[in-house]
Design a protein around this motif. Structure first.
Motif, PDB file in Angstrom:
ATOM      1  N   ILE A   2       0.844  -1.187   0.000  1.00 23.85           N
ATOM      2  CA  ILE A   2       0.000   0.000   0.000  1.00 23.85           C
ATOM      3  C   ILE A   2       0.886   1.246   0.000  1.00 23.85           C
ATOM      4  O   ILE A   2       1.761   1.396   0.853  1.00 23.85           O
ATOM      5  CB  ILE A   2      -0.925   0.035   1.230  1.00 23.85           C
ATOM      6  CG1 ILE A   2      -1.846  -1.188   1.231  1.00 23.85           C
ATOM      7  CG2 ILE A   2      -1.742   1.319   1.244  1.00 23.85           C
ATOM      8  CD1 ILE A   2      -2.684  -1.322   2.487  1.00 23.85           C
ATOM      9  N   LYS A   3       0.663   2.124  -0.956  1.00 23.10           N
ATOM     10  CA  LYS A   3       1.336   3.416  -0.987  1.00 23.10           C
ATOM     11  C   LYS A   3       0.376   4.452  -0.433  1.00 23.10           C
ATOM     12  O   LYS A   3      -0.754   4.593  -0.906  1.00 23.10           O
ATOM     13  CB  LYS A   3       1.738   3.768  -2.417  1.00 23.10           C
ATOM     14  CG  LYS A   3       2.454   5.111  -2.554  1.00 23.10           C
ATOM     15  CD  LYS A   3       2.816   5.373  -4.015  1.00 23.10           C
ATOM     16  CE  LYS A   3       3.541   6.699  -4.173  1.00 23.10           C
ATOM     17  NZ  LYS A   3       3.872   6.958  -5.612  1.00 23.10           N
ATOM     18  N   CYS A   4       0.811   5.198   0.573  1.00 17.23           N
ATOM     19  CA  CYS A   4      -0.032   6.197   1.223  1.00 17.23           C
ATOM     20  C   CYS A   4       0.674   7.546   1.174  1.00 17.23           C
ATOM     21  O   CYS A   4       1.797   7.684   1.675  1.00 17.23           O
ATOM     22  CB  CYS A   4      -0.308   5.790   2.668  1.00 17.23           C
ATOM     23  SG  CYS A   4      -1.141   7.052   3.660  1.00 17.23           S
ATOM     24  N   LEU A   5       0.019   8.546   0.568  1.00 20.34           N
ATOM     25  CA  LEU A   5       0.581   9.891   0.478  1.00 20.34           C
ATOM     26  C   LEU A   5      -0.483  10.924   0.871  1.00 20.34           C
ATOM     27  O   LEU A   5      -1.427  11.158   0.105  1.00 20.34           O
ATOM     28  CB  LEU A   5       1.069  10.189  -0.940  1.00 20.34           C
ATOM     29  CG  LEU A   5       2.387   9.579  -1.388  1.00 20.34           C
ATOM     30  CD1 LEU A   5       2.640   9.911  -2.854  1.00 20.34           C
ATOM     31  CD2 LEU A   5       3.539  10.083  -0.530  1.00 20.34           C
ATOM     32  N   PRO A   6      -0.374  11.523   2.056  1.00 22.83           N
ATOM     33  CA  PRO A   6      -1.290  12.611   2.391  1.00 22.83           C
ATOM     34  C   PRO A   6      -1.065  13.801   1.447  1.00 22.83           C
ATOM     35  O   PRO A   6       0.045  14.327   1.355  1.00 22.83           O
ATOM     36  CB  PRO A   6      -0.904  12.962   3.833  1.00 22.83           C
ATOM     37  CG  PRO A   6      -0.240  11.726   4.363  1.00 22.83           C
ATOM     38  CD  PRO A   6       0.506  11.156   3.188  1.00 22.83           C
ATOM     39  N   LEU A   7      -2.117  14.193   0.734  1.00 22.26           N
ATOM     40  CA  LEU A   7      -2.022  15.301  -0.214  1.00 22.26           C
ATOM     41  C   LEU A   7      -2.319  16.640   0.451  1.00 22.26           C
ATOM     42  O   LEU A   7      -1.663  17.650   0.170  1.00 22.26           O
ATOM     43  CB  LEU A   7      -2.999  15.085  -1.371  1.00 22.26           C
ATOM     44  CG  LEU A   7      -2.871  13.785  -2.151  1.00 22.26           C
ATOM     45  CD1 LEU A   7      -3.963  13.696  -3.216  1.00 22.26           C
ATOM     46  CD2 LEU A   7      -1.489  13.670  -2.793  1.00 22.26           C
ATOM     47  N   PHE A   8      -3.314  16.642   1.329  1.00 18.14           N
ATOM     48  CA  PHE A   8      -3.720  17.838   2.074  1.00 18.14           C
ATOM     49  C   PHE A   8      -4.096  17.384   3.482  1.00 18.14           C
ATOM     50  O   PHE A   8      -4.729  16.345   3.651  1.00 18.14           O
ATOM     51  CB  PHE A   8      -4.922  18.516   1.424  1.00 18.14           C
ATOM     52  CG  PHE A   8      -4.683  18.976   0.005  1.00 18.14           C
ATOM     53  CD1 PHE A   8      -4.208  20.248  -0.266  1.00 18.14           C
ATOM     54  CD2 PHE A   8      -4.931  18.118  -1.052  1.00 18.14           C
ATOM     55  CE1 PHE A   8      -3.986  20.666  -1.564  1.00 18.14           C
ATOM     56  CE2 PHE A   8      -4.712  18.520  -2.368  1.00 18.14           C
ATOM     57  CZ  PHE A   8      -4.235  19.800  -2.618  1.00 18.14           C
ATOM     58  N   SER A   9      -3.735  18.184   4.474  1.00 16.76           N
ATOM     59  CA  SER A   9      -4.037  17.791   5.850  1.00 16.76           C
ATOM     60  C   SER A   9      -4.155  19.033   6.723  1.00 16.76           C
ATOM     61  O   SER A   9      -3.235  19.842   6.788  1.00 16.76           O
ATOM     62  CB  SER A   9      -2.944  16.865   6.399  1.00 16.76           C
ATOM     63  OG  SER A   9      -3.267  16.397   7.686  1.00 16.76           O
ATOM     64  N   GLY A  10      -5.305  19.179   7.382  1.00 23.22           N
ATOM     65  CA  GLY A  10      -5.505  20.322   8.262  1.00 23.22           C
ATOM     66  C   GLY A  10      -6.908  20.874   8.131  1.00 23.22           C
ATOM     67  O   GLY A  10      -7.740  20.361   7.385  1.00 23.22           O
ATOM     68  N   SER A  11      -7.173  21.960   8.850  1.00 24.07           N
ATOM     69  CA  SER A  11      -8.525  22.516   8.883  1.00 24.07           C
ATOM     70  C   SER A  11      -8.951  23.132   7.565  1.00 24.07           C
ATOM     71  O   SER A  11     -10.142  23.351   7.329  1.00 24.07           O
ATOM     72  CB  SER A  11      -8.621  23.568  10.000  1.00 24.07           C
ATOM     73  OG  SER A  11      -7.635  24.570   9.834  1.00 24.07           O
ATOM     74  N   THR A  12      -7.999  23.420   6.653  1.00 24.83           N
ATOM     75  CA  THR A  12      -8.361  24.006   5.366  1.00 24.83           C
ATOM     76  C   THR A  12      -8.719  22.960   4.320  1.00 24.83           C
ATOM     77  O   THR A  12      -9.211  23.304   3.242  1.00 24.83           O
ATOM     78  CB  THR A  12      -7.211  24.875   4.825  1.00 24.83           C
ATOM     79  OG1 THR A  12      -6.025  24.082   4.698  1.00 24.83           O
ATOM     80  CG2 THR A  12      -6.931  26.043   5.770  1.00 24.83           C
ATOM     81  N   GLY A  13      -8.466  21.694   4.605  1.00 21.02           N
ATOM     82  CA  GLY A  13      -8.822  20.648   3.655  1.00 21.02           C
ATOM     83  C   GLY A  13      -7.995  19.397   3.844  1.00 21.02           C
ATOM     84  O   GLY A  13      -6.809  19.478   4.180  1.00 21.02           O
ATOM     85  N   ASN A  14      -8.619  18.233   3.622  1.00 18.31           N
ATOM     86  CA  ASN A  14      -7.963  16.950   3.847  1.00 18.31           C
ATOM     87  C   ASN A  14      -8.221  15.988   2.688  1.00 18.31           C
ATOM     88  O   ASN A  14      -9.348  15.868   2.207  1.00 18.31           O
ATOM     89  CB  ASN A  14      -8.487  16.312   5.135  1.00 18.31           C
ATOM     90  CG  ASN A  14      -8.222  17.177   6.343  1.00 18.31           C
ATOM     91  OD1 ASN A  14      -7.165  17.074   6.958  1.00 18.31           O
ATOM     92  ND2 ASN A  14      -9.156  18.061   6.678  1.00 18.31           N
ATOM     93  N   SER A  15      -7.158  15.326   2.244  1.00 20.52           N
ATOM     94  CA  SER A  15      -7.280  14.300   1.223  1.00 20.52           C
ATOM     95  C   SER A  15      -6.004  13.472   1.207  1.00 20.52           C
ATOM     96  O   SER A  15      -4.901  14.029   1.218  1.00 20.52           O
ATOM     97  CB  SER A  15      -7.517  14.920  -0.156  1.00 20.52           C
ATOM     98  OG  SER A  15      -7.820  13.927  -1.113  1.00 20.52           O
ATOM     99  N   THR A  16      -6.152  12.163   1.179  1.00 23.76           N
ATOM    100  CA  THR A  16      -5.007  11.261   1.183  1.00 23.76           C
ATOM    101  C   THR A  16      -5.117  10.284   0.014  1.00 23.76           C
ATOM    102  O   THR A  16      -6.180   9.705  -0.223  1.00 23.76           O
ATOM    103  CB  THR A  16      -4.926  10.485   2.509  1.00 23.76           C
ATOM    104  OG1 THR A  16      -4.676  11.411   3.569  1.00 23.76           O
ATOM    105  CG2 THR A  16      -3.813   9.443   2.482  1.00 23.76           C
ATOM    106  N   TYR A  17      -4.011  10.130  -0.690  1.00 27.02           N
ATOM    107  CA  TYR A  17      -3.921   9.223  -1.835  1.00 27.02           C
ATOM    108  C   TYR A  17      -3.452   7.854  -1.370  1.00 27.02           C
ATOM    109  O   TYR A  17      -2.519   7.737  -0.572  1.00 27.02           O
ATOM    110  CB  TYR A  17      -2.940   9.777  -2.864  1.00 27.02           C
ATOM    111  CG  TYR A  17      -2.537   8.814  -3.958  1.00 27.02           C
ATOM    112  CD1 TYR A  17      -3.335   8.635  -5.077  1.00 27.02           C
ATOM    113  CD2 TYR A  17      -1.344   8.091  -3.860  1.00 27.02           C
ATOM    114  CE1 TYR A  17      -2.963   7.752  -6.088  1.00 27.02           C
ATOM    115  CE2 TYR A  17      -0.957   7.214  -4.859  1.00 27.02           C
ATOM    116  CZ  TYR A  17      -1.771   7.050  -5.974  1.00 27.02           C
ATOM    117  OH  TYR A  17      -1.388   6.186  -6.959  1.00 27.02           O
ATOM    118  N   ILE A  18      -4.106   6.802  -1.876  1.00 30.13           N
ATOM    119  CA  ILE A  18      -3.734   5.432  -1.556  1.00 30.13           C
ATOM    120  C   ILE A  18      -3.668   4.625  -2.841  1.00 30.13           C
ATOM    121  O   ILE A  18      -4.583   4.679  -3.671  1.00 30.13           O
ATOM    122  CB  ILE A  18      -4.757   4.773  -0.606  1.00 30.13           C
ATOM    123  CG1 ILE A  18      -4.792   5.505   0.735  1.00 30.13           C
ATOM    124  CG2 ILE A  18      -4.422   3.309  -0.373  1.00 30.13           C
ATOM    125  CD1 ILE A  18      -5.914   5.039   1.626  1.00 30.13           C
TER     126      ILE A  18
END
Length: 254
Positions: A2-18
């Motif tokens: 599994i490759k996991c890369l957090p793209l955005f993290s925090g109160s302004t926006g969140n998205s993680t690539y898997i």
């Protein structure tokens, strides 16, 4: 693997690539369609490759881009029943509704190469969940926006090779910061966000269960600092060698 890369993290926006054996997914999409498309291009892929988006809960910093993505790409959006009720009760989600796939705690979604197990989490939303992603040779645990670590959350995370776990705020910074008392109390509550200290207290259990990589996620811009969160985590893991800890950036590449 599994490759996991957090793209955005925090109160302004969140998205993680898997990425799982050739299949590509997102957990949450709390930024614009354009922003997540640009981020995906920066890591060598495209939104057209995304096979599904797994939503933790319906707060805007986790779903902001989903309406336009649904309109343009018709990607399956996996969401729990209560979060979906919010979508159906609110204006502006016509296309998102058409892409919704309901998956609730104790249920799972099996894809060609992976299994997504769903666990209930404590947060002040209509519905909130975390995920455990399993392949033949790897496991990822993912839990953010949680007031505390429940037994269910522990089940999702323990034994996972990689874990993404919230380390939202430093309690002293929060109590002495600009937020009004009612908002401080909300964040500190059992349905709020996980503090650096509470996150750190759980990390030795992860290390003892075999976790090798920990991402500290959803840091507050106003009530935390990456160096503070990282120091708290590293101190908690003293004596537990072989565990890599990294702070998720607000935006990949920063």
């Amino acid at each position: 693997m599994i490759k996991c890369l957090p793209l955005f993290s925090g109160s302004t926006g969140n998205s993680t690539y898997i990425s799982c054996g050739g299949e590509e997914f997102l957990i949450d999409c709390g930024v614009s369609c354009k922003a997540v498309s640009t981020a995906l291009c920066s890591i060598g892929t495209s939104i057209e490759n995304i096979r599904g988006i797994f939503v933790t809960h319906e707060h805007i910093d986790h779903i902001k881009g989903l309406e336009i993505i649904s309109k343009k790409y018709h990607i399956p959006i996996y969401m729990n029943t209560n979060s979906a009720k919010y979508i159906y009760c609110s204006d502006g989600f016509q296309y998102l509704r058409s892409c919704l796939k309901i998956v609730d705690p104790t249920e799972c979604i099996n894809t060609e190469n992976a299994r997504f197990d769903v666990y209930k989490t404590p947060h002040d939303s209509w519905g909130s969940v975390c995920y455990r992603v399993t392949t033949d040779d790897d496991t990822l645990g993912y839990a953010t926006d949680i007031g505390y670590v429940t037994k269910g959350i522990a089940s999702a995370l323990l034994g996972a090779n990689t874990v993404v776990l919230e380390s939202n705020h430093d309690v002293d910074m929060l109590k002495n910061g600009p937020y009004p008392i009612y908002l401080q109390n909300r964040i500190l509550s059992k349905n709020g966000h996980l503090s650096n200290d509470d996150c750190a207290r759980f990390l030795p259990y992860l290390a003892e269960s075999g976790t090798k990589k920990i991402w500290l996620a959803h840091l507050s811009k106003e009530n935390n600092l990456p160096a503070v969160a990282l120091e708290c985590a590293v101190n908690a893991l003293e004596g537990h060698g072989g565990v890599q800890v990294e702070v998720c950036k607000e935006k990949i590449g920063e």
